[in-house]
Design an enzyme around this catalytic site. Structure first.
Site, mmCIF file in Angstrom:
data_model
loop_
_atom_site.group_PDB
_atom_site.id
_atom_site.type_symbol
_atom_site.label_atom_id
_atom_site.label_comp_id
_atom_site.label_asym_id
_atom_site.label_seq_id
_atom_site.Cartn_x
_atom_site.Cartn_y
_atom_site.Cartn_z
ATOM 1 N N GLY A 124 0.808 -1.218 0.000
ATOM 2 C CA GLY A 124 0.000 0.000 0.000
ATOM 3 C C GLY A 124 0.844 1.272 0.000
ATOM 4 N N GLY A 126 3.811 2.518 -2.354
ATOM 5 C CA GLY A 126 4.807 2.463 -3.437
ATOM 6 C C GLY A 126 5.341 3.854 -3.666
ATOM 7 N N SER A 127 4.688 4.605 -4.578
ATOM 8 C CA SER A 127 5.093 5.997 -4.797
ATOM 9 C C SER A 127 4.868 6.827 -3.539
ATOM 10 C CB SER A 127 4.299 6.592 -5.967
ATOM 11 O OG SER A 127 4.719 5.999 -7.183
ATOM 12 N N ARG A 266 25.221 -6.236 -41.714
ATOM 13 C CA ARG A 266 24.035 -6.786 -42.379
ATOM 14 C C ARG A 266 23.793 -6.056 -43.709
ATOM 15 N NH1 ARG A 266 20.169 -10.657 -43.202
ATOM 16 N NH2 ARG A 266 18.108 -9.763 -43.504
ATOM 17 N N GLU A 361 13.304 2.912 -7.803
ATOM 18 C CA GLU A 361 13.857 4.083 -7.095
ATOM 19 C C GLU A 361 13.046 5.345 -7.407
ATOM 20 O OE1 GLU A 361 17.876 4.330 -6.169
ATOM 21 O OE2 GLU A 361 18.120 2.154 -6.066
HETATM 22 N N1 CAA Z 1 16.342 14.499 1.474
HETATM 23 C C1 CAA Z 1 16.060 14.715 2.780
HETATM 24 N N2 CAA Z 1 14.794 14.942 3.227
HETATM 25 C C2 CAA Z 1 13.812 14.933 2.304
HETATM 26 C C3 CAA Z 1 14.047 14.713 0.947
HETATM 27 C C4 CAA Z 1 15.376 14.503 0.530
HETATM 28 N N3 CAA Z 1 15.662 14.281 -0.742
HETATM 29 N N4 CAA Z 1 12.873 14.751 0.289
HETATM 30 C C5 CAA Z 1 11.930 15.014 1.205
HETATM 31 N N5 CAA Z 1 12.510 15.106 2.425
HETATM 32 C C6 CAA Z 1 11.860 15.437 3.676
HETATM 33 C C7 CAA Z 1 11.068 16.727 3.525
HETATM 34 O O1 CAA Z 1 11.908 17.840 3.788
HETATM 35 C C8 CAA Z 1 9.985 16.595 4.555
HETATM 36 O O2 CAA Z 1 10.500 16.931 5.822
HETATM 37 P P1 CAA Z 1 9.643 17.884 6.839
HETATM 38 O O3 CAA Z 1 8.390 17.100 7.086
HETATM 39 O O4 CAA Z 1 10.526 18.035 8.014
HETATM 40 O O5 CAA Z 1 9.386 19.132 6.074
HETATM 41 C C9 CAA Z 1 9.720 15.081 4.568
HETATM 42 O O6 CAA Z 1 10.874 14.446 4.000
HETATM 43 C C10 CAA Z 1 8.491 14.711 3.754
HETATM 44 O O7 CAA Z 1 8.707 15.219 2.431
HETATM 45 P P2 CAA Z 1 7.523 15.373 1.384
HETATM 46 O O8 CAA Z 1 6.434 16.171 2.019
HETATM 47 O O9 CAA Z 1 8.096 15.853 0.108
HETATM 48 O O10 CAA Z 1 7.031 13.865 1.265
HETATM 49 P P3 CAA Z 1 5.901 13.215 0.384
HETATM 50 O O11 CAA Z 1 5.137 12.264 1.213
HETATM 51 O O12 CAA Z 1 5.127 14.244 -0.369
HETATM 52 O O13 CAA Z 1 6.742 12.284 -0.634
HETATM 53 C C11 CAA Z 1 7.987 11.739 -2.583
HETATM 54 C C12 CAA Z 1 7.682 12.742 -1.467
HETATM 55 C C13 CAA Z 1 9.097 12.374 -3.360
HETATM 56 C C14 CAA Z 1 6.800 11.497 -3.494
HETATM 57 C C15 CAA Z 1 8.449 10.390 -1.949
HETATM 58 O O14 CAA Z 1 7.396 9.727 -1.316
HETATM 59 C C16 CAA Z 1 9.071 9.475 -2.962
HETATM 60 O O15 CAA Z 1 10.237 9.640 -3.307
HETATM 61 N N6 CAA Z 1 8.314 8.446 -3.448
HETATM 62 C C17 CAA Z 1 8.873 7.422 -4.281
HETATM 63 C C18 CAA Z 1 9.331 6.265 -3.467
HETATM 64 C C19 CAA Z 1 10.487 5.559 -4.074
HETATM 65 O O16 CAA Z 1 11.344 6.148 -4.691
HETATM 66 N N7 CAA Z 1 10.550 4.266 -3.871
HETATM 67 C C20 CAA Z 1 11.647 3.516 -4.347
HETATM 68 C C21 CAA Z 1 11.731 2.227 -3.648
HETATM 69 S S1 CAA Z 1 13.375 1.717 -3.378
HETATM 70 C C22 CAA Z 1 13.922 0.994 -4.773
HETATM 71 O O17 CAA Z 1 13.305 0.972 -5.795
HETATM 72 C C23 CAA Z 1 15.295 0.451 -4.618
HETATM 73 C C24 CAA Z 1 15.518 -0.833 -5.290
HETATM 74 O O18 CAA Z 1 15.428 -1.848 -4.671
HETATM 75 C C25 CAA Z 1 16.001 -0.861 -6.688
#
Ligand code: CAA
Length: 382
Positions: A124, A126-127, A266, A361
């Site tokens: 529940g 992912g993104s 080719r 990612e």
């Molecule tokens: N560095 C540090 N802190 C960060 C940050 C960053 N890059 N980005 C956000 N934050 C902090 C924010 O400052 C915020 O802090 P405060 O509450 O203190 O202000 C907090 O995190 C929440 O930030 P957002 O309000 O922006 O969070 P959001 O819920 O709106 O989500 C999002 C943002 C970018 C959509 C995030 O949920 C996201 O990246 N989603 C995608 C998930 C993802 O990439 N999954 C990959 C799985 S891993 C994988 O694939 C690896 C593998 O095995 C190959």
């Protein structure tokens, strides 16, 4: 490339052609991951490139690391991804771990005797990663203070073959602020593996579900402080994202290489198919897009090396390079025609491997969300 980078690239090219390439067709078909290949990459220093020498790393830059991942990906996107994710785990422990955690977990990871896995996604969440529900409740267990983990994770790269898992779990309120990061070792009671995914690509790299049922983790395995988990995950992904871009560049380069070689050899209508302008324009565009992607990846990596990390640029690099890999590998199959669609040639494998680079990612839609949010921030502060 500087001298170190050229040496790195040459060494890896030799290694991949001798040790990785011969197994690829078989291992992709049979979904076989070879720990001996990973360990051998480790013994040459390639599984801990960016960590300080103190913990067994090579102390190289993210630019060097990107060049290395790109080279490995020319033979195997799967091994490159295994290294990239394991190095992301190392970077998390190095950046947010205490000295006990660093000394305990890093040497085995940098040396390549063990693999690390990053565990954020849930069915529940992912993104919307901050919606995760795997819980970590503070407790006492057999007289020891710690946390009881319950829940599950999905899409975990290296699930089942990794020994050290960085698990994001909820210790507090809803949203990002209630998430904490834990180090969980394979073999911990209550931690088991669920379904192994049957994937279109990345077939050599296992992707697995993780299950936590009353899994006790001592408090010494909490990274940084309670509530820091979401920021740890986001900061790690900033680096992870351009390394996925680097892998995409390698994948696309290999597809272009296969295309040009094939088009030159080719013959149809009494000439090499390379000499048809329609195909020349395709290959010219492929080469141009690859160079754009490479420059963006190296710029994002360089920003980290210079101590000025740029999340927007990291997302741009991932977005551009992975979309390019998808386009270039698809065009490569087209250039090779019928044989491109068969397993006689590796381009169909690279096309399958490229697809998931647009998803992992952070999907490329999420990369655009982060880029747009940063643009808005920049404009509202000017
Ligand atoms: N560095 C540090 N802190 C960060 C940050 C960053 N890059 N980005 C956000 N934050 C902090 C924010 O400052 C915020 O802090 P405060 O509450 O203190 O202000 C907090 O995190 C929440 O930030 P957002 O309000 O922006 O969070 P959001 O819920 O709106 O989500 C999002 C943002 C970018 C959509 C995030 O949920 C996201 O990246 N989603 C995608 C998930 C993802 O990439 N999954 C990959 C799985 S891993 C994988 O694939 C690896 C593998 O095995 C190959």
């Amino acid at each position: 490339m500087n001298e170190i980078q050229l040496e790195l690239k040459n060494q890896l090219e030799k290694f991949r052609l001798q040790k990785i390439e011969p197994h690829m067709e078989h291992d992709d078909e049979s979904e076989t991951f070879r720990m001996d290949i990973f360990s051998e990459l480790g013994s040459l220093g390639f599984t801990g490139m960016t960590l300080p020498e103190e913990f067994g790393g090579m102390g190289l830059s993210y630019e060097d690391f990107s060049i290395a991942l790109c080279e490995i990906a020319k033979s195997s996107v799967s091994y490159a991804v295994t290294i990239s994710v394991s190095c992301m785990v190392q970077a998390i422990i190095n950046e947010f771990g205490n000295s006990t955690q660093k000394n305990k977990y890093l040497p085995a990871l940098t040396s390549g005797s063990e693999i690390g896995a990053f565990c954020l996604s849930e069915s529940g969440a992912g993104s919307d990663a901050a919606a995760l529900v795997t819980s970590a409740k503070k407790c006492q267990h057999n007289g020891q203070a710690g946390y009881m983990l319950n829940g599950s994770k999905i899409w975990i790269t290296s699930g089942g073959i990794a020994k050290t898992y960085i698990v994001m779990a909820r210790t507090g309120e809803a949203g990002g602020k209630g998430v904490s990061a834990f180090i969980v070792r394979d073999g911990t009671p209550g931690f088991s593996f669920g379904k192994k995914e049957r994937k279109m690509g990345w077939r050599i790299s296992p992707t697995r579900e993780l299950l936590f049922h009353n899994c006790f983790v001592p408090e010494g395995n909490l990274l940084a402080n309670e509530g820091d988990g979401f920021k740890i995950a986001m900061a790690a992904l900033d680096k992870g994202r351009f390394t996925i871009g680097a892998i995409a560049v390698g994948c696309a380069e290999r597809a272009l290489d296969e295309s040009v070689r094939y088009a030159l050899s080719r013959h149809q209508f009494k000439q090499a198919i390379f000499d048809f302008q329609g195909l020349q324009f395709m290959m010219a565009d492929m080469a141009t897009e690859i160079e754009c992607s490479r420059l963006l990846v190296l710029q994002a990596a360089g920003d980290y090396d210079r101590g000025t990390p740029n999340a927007k640029l990291a997302c741009m690099a991932k977005l551009k390079a992975t979309d390019t890999a998808m386009k270039v590998t698809t065009d490569a199959v087209q250039i090779l025609g019928g044989v491109g669609y068969t397993r006689e040639y590796p381009v169909e494998r690279f096309m399958r491997d490229a697809k998931v680079l647009q998803i992992v990612e952070g999907t490329n839609q999420i990369q655009r969300v982060v880029i747009a949010r940063n643009l808005k921030k920049e404009y509202s502060t000017h």
